[in-house]
Design a protein around this motif. Structure first.
Motif, PDB file in Angstrom:
ATOM      1  N   MET A 100       0.827  -1.206   0.000  1.00  0.00           N
ATOM      2  CA  MET A 100       0.000   0.000   0.000  1.00  0.00           C
ATOM      3  C   MET A 100       0.864   1.260   0.000  1.00  0.00           C
ATOM      4  SD  MET A 100      -2.904  -1.263  -0.349  1.00  0.00           S
ATOM      5  CE  MET A 100      -3.789   0.310  -0.320  1.00  0.00           C
ATOM      6  N   THR A 101       1.947   1.243   0.778  1.00  0.00           N
ATOM      7  CA  THR A 101       2.847   2.397   0.791  1.00  0.00           C
ATOM      8  C   THR A 101       3.451   2.626  -0.584  1.00  0.00           C
ATOM      9  OG1 THR A 101       3.403   2.070   3.127  1.00  0.00           O
ATOM     10  CG2 THR A 101       4.954   3.352   1.802  1.00  0.00           C
ATOM     11  N   CYS A 102       3.867   1.539  -1.235  1.00  0.00           N
ATOM     12  CA  CYS A 102       4.457   1.645  -2.570  1.00  0.00           C
ATOM     13  C   CYS A 102       3.438   2.157  -3.585  1.00  0.00           C
ATOM     14  CB  CYS A 102       5.008   0.289  -3.003  1.00  0.00           C
ATOM     15  SG  CYS A 102       5.897   0.328  -4.577  1.00  0.00           S
ATOM     16  N   LEU A 103       2.206   1.668  -3.497  1.00  0.00           N
ATOM     17  CA  LEU A 103       1.165   2.113  -4.431  1.00  0.00           C
ATOM     18  C   LEU A 103       0.877   3.598  -4.258  1.00  0.00           C
ATOM     19  CD1 LEU A 103      -1.397  -0.858  -4.356  1.00  0.00           C
ATOM     20  CD2 LEU A 103       0.319  -0.351  -6.102  1.00  0.00           C
ATOM     21  N   HIS A 104       0.788   4.059  -3.024  1.00  0.00           N
ATOM     22  CA  HIS A 104       0.525   5.475  -2.786  1.00  0.00           C
ATOM     23  C   HIS A 104       1.681   6.342  -3.287  1.00  0.00           C
ATOM     24  CE1 HIS A 104      -3.284   5.383  -0.668  1.00  0.00           C
ATOM     25  NE2 HIS A 104      -2.865   4.372   0.070  1.00  0.00           N
ATOM     26  N   GLN A 105       2.923   5.890  -3.054  1.00  0.00           N
ATOM     27  CA  GLN A 105       4.072   6.641  -3.546  1.00  0.00           C
ATOM     28  C   GLN A 105       4.110   6.649  -5.068  1.00  0.00           C
ATOM     29  OE1 GLN A 105       6.439   8.490  -1.697  1.00  0.00           O
ATOM     30  NE2 GLN A 105       6.792   9.220  -3.781  1.00  0.00           N
ATOM     31  N   MET A 106       3.761   5.516  -5.658  1.00  0.00           N
ATOM     32  CA  MET A 106       3.732   5.427  -7.120  1.00  0.00           C
ATOM     33  C   MET A 106       2.697   6.377  -7.707  1.00  0.00           C
ATOM     34  SD  MET A 106       2.758   2.153  -9.463  1.00  0.00           S
ATOM     35  CE  MET A 106       1.056   2.326  -8.915  1.00  0.00           C
TER      36      MET A 106
ATOM     37  N   MET B 260      -2.549   8.546 -13.330  1.00  0.00           N
ATOM     38  CA  MET B 260      -2.452   7.270 -14.034  1.00  0.00           C
ATOM     39  C   MET B 260      -3.135   6.145 -13.269  1.00  0.00           C
ATOM     40  SD  MET B 260       1.358   7.252 -15.746  1.00  0.00           S
ATOM     41  CE  MET B 260       0.890   5.919 -16.839  1.00  0.00           C
ATOM     42  N   TYR B 261      -3.219   6.281 -11.940  1.00  0.00           N
ATOM     43  CA  TYR B 261      -3.806   5.235 -11.104  1.00  0.00           C
ATOM     44  C   TYR B 261      -4.723   5.868 -10.054  1.00  0.00           C
ATOM     45  CZ  TYR B 261       0.208   2.488 -12.828  1.00  0.00           C
ATOM     46  OH  TYR B 261       1.152   1.863 -13.600  1.00  0.00           O
TER      47      TYR B 261
END
Length: 311
Positions: free
Chosen positions: A261-267, A274-275
């Motif tokens: 979840m942390t990686c997705l939010h940073q991405m 895009m997301y």
């Protein structure tokens, strides 16, 4: 790439883990001589690459698995992905850690040509294990889940090669696997007094471009005939654990739920508009808001920015 029991491959690496410089050398020589990996050219390949015959075969395999080169009728050509990743505008010397994470994704997500590696990172959930435990689990998976018969020695070579390729300590145990580049990712480690561990953690330093790259491929494949639609969604649970045979970025990158979840939010911060994460009918899903990008486009944009910052 989705797991298909009718399209599997085990033990094609000649027991040689991927080494530093191999992929770059392979891309370079294919660019000069497209038929260099043909059987009749083995002596030339051995001389050009400075490798023994079995190592040449292994390099041929790793180029194929990663998709950095394509082979038709024995002739090879550098793929657009290969040019973007290891060409002069990419990262031919593996100086950016993101490149290694992307190479890892390309191998571990390839269910067709690296089935044992795909199984380990997407299906094998034991956080601590001995090599014999992993081998038994792989044999059970092949027999019971895939309904296939594969030689014990073939599956054993997959486990042995994987552990030497990914374990930092094991890779220093002998000259033949002294310099495996993926060992630095620390996805598999020696567990003193037991065997090995491969733990899901937060991995705060995972480059977001690796997740972005993986998701663009995952969305394109998962969406199937709808891949050109503006929006598509994948449940976060599938990204963490996989589903219906698809590769799971969370599993392949060995992320726990918080880490994913942390990686997705940073991405989403790094790649705005895009997301989007949404809770739909009680299911947390990641939506892509634009058509999927080609892998080489993701890499070209990233390395252009990376090299601009480094200048």
């Amino acid at each position: 790439m989705k797991l298909n029991k009718n399209k599997t491959a085990f033990g094609r690496h000649e027991t040689f883990p991927l080494r530093y410089g191999w992929l770059t050398k392979g891309v370079e020589v294919i660019g000069k001589q497209k038929g260099i990996f043909q059987e009749r050219e083995h002596e030339t390949a051995m001389t050009e690459l400075g490798l023994g015959r079995n190592m040449v075969n292994a390099l041929h395999y790793w180029l194929h698995v990663t998709g950095l080169a394509t082979f038709v009728g024995g002739d090879g050509s550098v793929s657009p992905l290969g040019k973007a990743l290891l060409g002069k505008e990419g990262d031919p010397y593996l100086e950016d850690e993101a490149t290694l994470w992307i190479v890892h994704w390309l191998i571990a997500s390839n269910a067709e040509w690296a089935t044992g590696f795909f199984w380990f990172f997407n299906h094998y959930s034991a956080p601590r294990f001995r090599d014999k435990d992993a081998l038994q689990a792989l044999e059970d998976f092949v027999a019971q889940e895939l309904g296939l018969k594969r030689a014990h020695t073939t599956l054993k070579s997959d486990i042995s090669t994987l552990l030497r390729m990914y374990s930092p300590v094991a890779s220093r145990g002998g000259e033949e696997h002294l310099d495996s580049p993926l060992a630095s990712l620390q996805l598999v480690n020696i567990d003193e007094g037991y065997g090995y561990n491969s733990l899901r953690t937060s991995r705060p330093f995972l480059p977001t471009v690796a997740m972005h790259f993986a998701l663009q491929q995952r969305f394109a494949e998962h969406a199937g005939k709808h891949q050109n639609a503006k929006e598509a969604a994948i449940p976060v649970r599938d990204l963490l654990y996989g589903g219906s045979g698809w590769a799971a970025p969370g599993a392949i990158f060995r992320l726990n739920e918080d880490g994913l979840m942390t990686c997705l939010h940073q991405m989403m911060e790094d790649y705005p508009r895009m997301y989007e994460l949404r809770d739909t009918a009680g299911v947390n899903q990641l939506y892509r808001l634009t058509p999927p990008q080609r892998p080489e486009t993701v890499l070209a944009n990233y390395y252009q920015h990376y090299k601009g910052e480094a200048a």
